[in-house]
Design an enzyme around this catalytic site. Sequence first.
Site: not given
Length: 260
Positions: A13-16, A36, A62, A89, A155
């Site tokens: 979850g590190a693109s943003r 990733s 994924d 994350n 969630y």
Amino acid sequence: MKRFEEKTVVITGASRGIGAVIAKRFAREGANVIVSANEESVEVVARNISDLGGKAVSFVGDVTDKRSVVELFDTAEKAFGTVDVSVQNAGVITIARIEDMTESEWDRVMAVNTKGVFLCAQEAIARMRKHKRGGRIINTASGQARQGFIYTPHYAASKMGVVGITQSLAKEVATENITVNAFCPGIIETDMWAYNDEVWGKLLGNYAPGELMKEWVQGIPMKRAGSGEDVAGLVTFLASEDAAYITGQTINVDGGLIMS
Ligand SMILES: NC(=O)c1ccc[n+]([C@@H]2O[C@H](COP(=O)([O-])OP(=O)(O)OC[C@H]3O[C@@H](n4cnc5c(N)ncnc54)[C@H](O)[C@@H]3O)[C@@H](O)[C@H]2O)c1
């Protein structure tokens, strides 16, 4: 010597958002990082880190797909030799009234937020055991792991699940110099929060954009939303030598929003 020199850190979850800031922080402190996410733009985060003299490799995949997760950790080992820290994350949220929530929303949120954490932690621990250098597993939960919020039962369940995974794995690897901890961000200004502000805002009474966020921030004792850096400070601490005797814990990073 920087704190994480010669350490390899995998971050999903590190693109943003929170994940990108955590990755940059580890890189600044000397780590080799694997950034990733399930979107191509994660490549930009790796490039930004490299441009600043850091060591980063990106991986698009994924976290709900076991094969993809294995490939992620293969990529880390191929690039840097070991895996010392793994930050689970990647996460998703949707918000809907119970009568409107679909089964596929339930399945997707549970798959990314809970199964994804399990699959990545499972693979990370396998590599850490193989390398016999110990390690740090750090899982992203949420304030919703402490208390379910309205219109997000899936969630809340997914993040409470993260706490269970954290405690169970912490006990299993405790004698192997591998710690397993989780953290609970409160209101952190990211794309995810922009979605929350809009959709919760509509469902809770037609708030104008930004208004719900403003109101909820007033409920935080510190009277401000959190930043990625606030979270990265805790995550790097948990990954450091100073946190060697801390395991199985879930720690809030929320300006005092939830005190339990
Ligand atoms: N922002 C907040 O206020 C807040 C509060 C509590 C918890 N969190 C948690 O923090 C984490 C990061 O949140 P954020 O606000 O930065 O979110 P974000 O939406 O900005 O980023 C989410 C990241 O997860 C990645 N992702 C989503 N599904 C994926 C999948 N199937 N496989 C791989 N990657 C996937 C996305 O590509 C992106 O990089 C999440 O786990 C979220 O639940 C955020």
